[in-house]
Design an enzyme around this catalytic site. Structure first.
Site, mmCIF file in Angstrom:
data_model
loop_
_atom_site.group_PDB
_atom_site.id
_atom_site.type_symbol
_atom_site.label_atom_id
_atom_site.label_comp_id
_atom_site.label_asym_id
_atom_site.label_seq_id
_atom_site.Cartn_x
_atom_site.Cartn_y
_atom_site.Cartn_z
ATOM 1 N N SER A 142 0.060 -8.359 4.760
ATOM 2 C CA SER A 142 -0.541 -8.676 6.047
ATOM 3 C C SER A 142 -0.847 -10.172 6.105
ATOM 4 O O SER A 142 0.055 -10.985 5.999
ATOM 5 C CB SER A 142 -1.790 -7.814 6.282
ATOM 6 O OG SER A 142 -2.238 -7.928 7.619
ATOM 7 N N GLU A 248 7.203 -7.025 9.143
ATOM 8 C CA GLU A 248 6.401 -5.882 9.582
ATOM 9 C C GLU A 248 5.296 -6.405 10.472
ATOM 10 O O GLU A 248 5.031 -7.616 10.518
ATOM 11 C CB GLU A 248 5.823 -5.121 8.391
ATOM 12 C CG GLU A 248 4.878 -5.923 7.497
ATOM 13 C CD GLU A 248 3.435 -6.017 7.994
ATOM 14 O OE1 GLU A 248 2.986 -5.093 8.707
ATOM 15 O OE2 GLU A 248 2.772 -7.017 7.671
ATOM 16 N N HIS A 319 1.753 -1.727 7.682
ATOM 17 C CA HIS A 319 0.380 -1.230 7.772
ATOM 18 C C HIS A 319 0.381 0.299 7.793
ATOM 19 O O HIS A 319 0.093 0.951 8.799
ATOM 20 C CB HIS A 319 -0.298 -1.791 9.022
ATOM 21 C CG HIS A 319 -0.666 -3.243 8.879
ATOM 22 N ND1 HIS A 319 0.273 -4.247 8.860
ATOM 23 C CD2 HIS A 319 -1.873 -3.852 8.746
ATOM 24 C CE1 HIS A 319 -0.336 -5.422 8.726
ATOM 25 N NE2 HIS A 319 -1.629 -5.205 8.646
#
Length: 349
Positions: A142, A248, A319
């Site tokens: 992330s 992502e 996630h």
């Protein structure tokens, strides 16, 4: 003294210097990714919070218990559990923690406790001489993408885009991580079959984007799309020529994904890739969009499906509760038709 002989020696030396190629300082990328040491049971690993703050000390306790369950010894950075607004402390303090963990000879690897936002704010304060001299596995995903990209650009060694220390660490996540980081393995990254009792699999499916079929090999580079895109135009984004780009994201509407991929394309990031893998985009739906708008697959196909390289979406990272650990800077092979990645060589020694 024979002055003529001395003069001839000097002239010969000058000629050799002029004919030799220039001694240019190679960038970390030019030298190729170095390999950090593998993890071994009993090793000490550092815990850092480079982005958002943890809510309470009990969260750190759970993180430390997970690290101990891996057979490792957790060591908190001095400013873990600090708070500065929504950040885990002042920028210089969080950066100092990273510098200290790389400098600490007892610390064999570094785990980010969590993501959120804030890692990019630290990049100007990192001591790249210390970091380059002490290659260590940094694990997280992330917002930790900012650190992965900066190390790929300036550090020159492999890091691990995988669960944060505070992630769930289910069996599947742990098995993949252990194979790469402890066992120096070269796994095949293939999605799980799903747990639905149906005639055909619906969950965790992959699909080719546009005409992006086939296989290719290259260096894995990528992470969170939003964080990576925000580094465009800075010195902290590596060269993507010949790379397999993996991406992502979470909670981004289709038009924002469109905007970010447009920026990456116009910045030249997509120009000379060998392949593209888009993982999970969790909650990436604009609920207020009217019928007939572009879907996520439409947007990905428009930007990635016509590059003339293997490209697929739906890989098992992002996630989600469990996920692949992808070595940033590791050499891999993409097979878009099969929906797989294969690590070509160990990333640790």
């Amino acid at each position: 003294m024979d002055m003529n002989a001395t003069r001839r020696q000097i002239m010969a030396g000058l000629a050799a210097m002029l004919s030799a190629p220039p001694l240019l300082a190679a960038s970390p990328e030019a030298k190729g990714a170095r390999k950090p040491s593998r993890l071994r049971v009993g090793d000490t690993v550092g815990l850092i919070e480079p982005a958002s703050a943890s809510d309470e000390p009990f969260q750190i306790q759970l993180v430390e218990e997970a690290i101990i369950a891996m057979g490792l010894k957790p060591k908190r950075a001095p400013h873990v559990l600090n708070r500065y607004g929504y950040l885990a402390g002042q920028d210089k303090d969080r950066a100092a923690d990273i510098n200290a963990m790389f400098a600490d000879k007892d610390v064999k690897a570094i785990f980010a406790v969590r993501g959120g936002w804030g890692s990019a704010r630290l990049l100007p304060y990192l001591d790249w001489n210390i970091i380059r001299a002490n290659p260590k596995l940094l694990t997280g995903f992330s917002d930790i993408t900012a650190l992965h990209m900066a190390i790929a650009a300036k550090g020159g060694f492999v890091t691990l885009h995988g669960p944060n220390a505070g992630s769930a660490w289910g069996k599947s996540s742990w098995d993949i991580y252990r194979e790469i980081a402890f066992d120096a393995g070269t796994p095949l990254f293939v999605n799980p079959e799903g747990d639905e009792d149906r005639l055909t699999q619906r969950r965790w499916r992959t699909r080719v984007l546009g005409t992006g079929r086939g296989k290719a090999q290259g260096k894995l580079l990528g992470g969170n799309l939003t964080v990576l895109t925000a580094l465009a135009g800075t010195p902290y984004l590596p060269n993507f020529n010949g790379a397999i780009l993996f991406l992502e994201d979470v909670d981004e509407a289709e038009y924002r994904i469109d905007r970010m991929l447009t920026q990456l394309g116009q910045a030249g990031v997509l120009k000379n890739l060998k392949g593209v893998v888009f993982g999970q985009c969790t909650d990436c739906v604009n609920k207020g969009t009217s019928y007939g708008s572009f879907t996520l697959n439409d947007v990905l196909t428009q930007h990635l499906g016509g590059l003339g390289i293997p490209a697929y979406q739906g890989a098992w990272f992002g996630h989600i509760t469990d996920q692949f650990t992808l070595p940033v800077g590791g050499m891999a092979e993409i097979d878009a038709d099969a929906g797989t990645l294969r690590l070509l060589e160990p990333v640790v020694v």
